[in-house]
Scaffold this motif. Structure first.
Motif, PDB file in Angstrom:
ATOM      1  N   UNK A 156     -31.951 -31.838 -12.799  1.00  7.82           N
ATOM      2  CA  UNK A 156     -30.513 -32.023 -13.000  1.00  7.82           C
ATOM      3  C   UNK A 156     -29.822 -30.835 -13.645  1.00  7.82           C
ATOM      4  N   UNK A 157     -30.430 -30.234 -14.643  1.00  7.46           N
ATOM      5  CA  UNK A 157     -29.791 -29.128 -15.360  1.00  7.46           C
ATOM      6  C   UNK A 157     -30.049 -27.788 -14.708  1.00  7.46           C
ATOM      7  N   UNK A 158     -31.249 -27.640 -14.143  1.00  6.36           N
ATOM      8  CA  UNK A 158     -31.603 -26.346 -13.556  1.00  6.36           C
ATOM      9  C   UNK A 158     -31.478 -26.326 -12.042  1.00  6.36           C
ATOM     10  N   UNK A 159     -31.280 -27.473 -11.433  1.00 10.53           N
ATOM     11  CA  UNK A 159     -31.077 -27.511  -9.988  1.00 10.53           C
ATOM     12  C   UNK A 159     -32.315 -27.219  -9.174  1.00 10.53           C
ATOM     13  N   UNK A 160     -33.477 -27.700  -9.661  1.00 11.68           N
ATOM     14  CA  UNK A 160     -34.725 -27.460  -8.936  1.00 11.68           C
ATOM     15  C   UNK A 160     -35.495 -28.769  -8.757  1.00 11.68           C
ATOM     16  N   UNK A 242     -36.876 -19.366  -8.874  1.00 13.49           N
ATOM     17  CA  UNK A 242     -35.597 -18.664  -9.023  1.00 13.49           C
ATOM     18  C   UNK A 242     -34.791 -19.214 -10.183  1.00 13.49           C
ATOM     19  N   UNK A 243     -34.803 -20.520 -10.350  1.00 11.34           N
ATOM     20  CA  UNK A 243     -33.978 -21.147 -11.376  1.00 11.34           C
ATOM     21  C   UNK A 243     -34.473 -20.847 -12.785  1.00 11.34           C
ATOM     22  N   UNK A 244     -35.764 -20.526 -12.932  1.00 11.28           N
ATOM     23  CA  UNK A 244     -36.288 -20.245 -14.273  1.00 11.28           C
ATOM     24  C   UNK A 244     -36.569 -18.762 -14.476  1.00 11.28           C
ATOM     25  N   UNK A 248     -31.521 -15.615 -14.393  1.00  8.87           N
ATOM     26  CA  UNK A 248     -30.814 -16.845 -14.051  1.00  8.87           C
ATOM     27  C   UNK A 248     -30.548 -17.693 -15.282  1.00  8.87           C
ATOM     28  N   UNK A 249     -31.535 -17.777 -16.182  1.00 16.93           N
ATOM     29  CA  UNK A 249     -31.367 -18.583 -17.392  1.00 16.93           C
ATOM     30  C   UNK A 249     -30.326 -17.973 -18.315  1.00 16.93           C
ATOM     31  N   UNK A 250     -30.328 -16.649 -18.410  1.00 19.26           N
ATOM     32  CA  UNK A 250     -29.331 -16.003 -19.260  1.00 19.26           C
ATOM     33  C   UNK A 250     -27.928 -16.209 -18.703  1.00 19.26           C
ATOM     34  N   UNK A 251     -27.774 -16.133 -17.402  1.00 22.32           N
ATOM     35  CA  UNK A 251     -26.462 -16.392 -16.803  1.00 22.32           C
ATOM     36  C   UNK A 251     -26.053 -17.848 -16.987  1.00 22.32           C
TER      37      UNK A 251
END
Length: 294
Positions: A156-160, A242-244, A248-251
């Motif tokens: 839900x939060x990371x979209x994976x 990609x999501x982690x 990506x996490x900093x953005x």
């Protein structure tokens, strides 16, 4: 992902009803996690040697690294009707089968790790494990720790979303166990503190990308032996990688992208190294420490 009906591991320890845990960190212990979701406990991983070359990867040469262990108590098995617990038990069993065979082919012996299910917090030989850290591996007790609530965060939060994305997470942490078994973690950790923070961040990236590559190696052999992959599974894992990614996490956290602070690698790097292991199935392709370009 085709997993139901496959063997489940006996090496799963269910602490979810233990009410969390405290405990003081063990001096010198450090955990290795899948991503800097909130914090990452990563030691100083120092380049200056080629661990895969020195150790003679999977050749059985050299003594096994000495690790600090906790008493081996009987595991509290998860309930039989807990689908998610059954899933992680099945994925862990599959990694045991793959890595056990690869070590045998190389003349070595693979020691199965344990996977600990917990909620909130739990004591480990690397200090108190927190759910906010995301899944992690503790070399000092050779256990993978996961609060299954992370999978909801991943979705839900990371979209994976997706079961193979979830399997990739476990396979990555088992990849750290493989590094520990081969002595890679111990060899590089012996040089901790001899370089700057920026330099050891860069070497942490190489360690994490190698674990991603090892996860791909597992997937390659699991597919070859048991045809576990369904349409869209590889895309799920690549999306999770990609999501982690550090960038990506900093953005996602609304901050600037600071490459010098990366500890796990960019999205593109994580995808590349997972895919490298997946396509080749060869541990030797995972020598991130020798790679000029990540």
């Amino acid at each position: 992902m085709r997993w139901e009906g496959n063997r489940e591991s006996d090496n799963v320890e269910d602490r979810r009803d233990d009410g969390g845990g405290g405990g003081s960190p063990v001096f010198g212990g450090r955990s290795i996690g899948i991503g800097t979701i909130v914090i990452a406990l990563v030691g100083g991983w120092v380049l200056g040697i080629n661990p895969l070359t020195i150790l003679g990867l999977l050749s059985g040469g050299g003594p096994a690294p000495q690790v600090q262990t906790q008493p081996h108590t009987p595991a509290h098995r998860p309930p039989a009707d807990d689908t998610m617990a059954r899933f992680v038990s099945t994925v862990l069993a599959d990694t045991e089968d793959v890595w056990g065979e690869l070590f045998r082919q190389g003349g070595g012996r693979y020691q199965d790790p344990r996977l600990v299910l917990f909620r909130g917090a739990t004591p480990t030989a690397c200090g108190t494990g927190q759910a906010a850290m995301g899944p992690f591996y503790c070399p000092a007790d050779q256990k993978v720790y996961i609060d299954l609530g992370f999978y909801e965060t991943l979705k839900t939060r990371l979209g994976a979303p997706g079961d193979f994305a979830q399997a990739y997470v476990i396979a990555h942490e088992v990849g750290h166990h493989v590094q520990n078994q081969l002595g890679i973690s111990a060899k590089v950790d012996q040089m901790r503190g001899r370089v700057s923070k920026v330099e050891y961040n860069a070497l942490s990236v190489r360690l994490e990308l190698q674990a991603d590559c090892f996860a791909g190696v597992w997937a390659h052999h699991a597919q070859k032996a048991r045809q576990i992959l369904e349409q869209g599974d590889v895309e799920e894992a690549m999306n999770a990688a990609a999501k982690i990614g550090d960038d990506a996490l900093q953005r996602a956290n609304g901050g600037a992208v600071v490459p010098e602070s990366f500890t796990h690698g960019t999205s593109a790097q994580r995808q590349r190294w997972f895919n490298s292991g997946l396509q080749s199935g060869s541990v030797k392709t995972c020598d991130t420490f020798a790679a000029r370009s990540l």
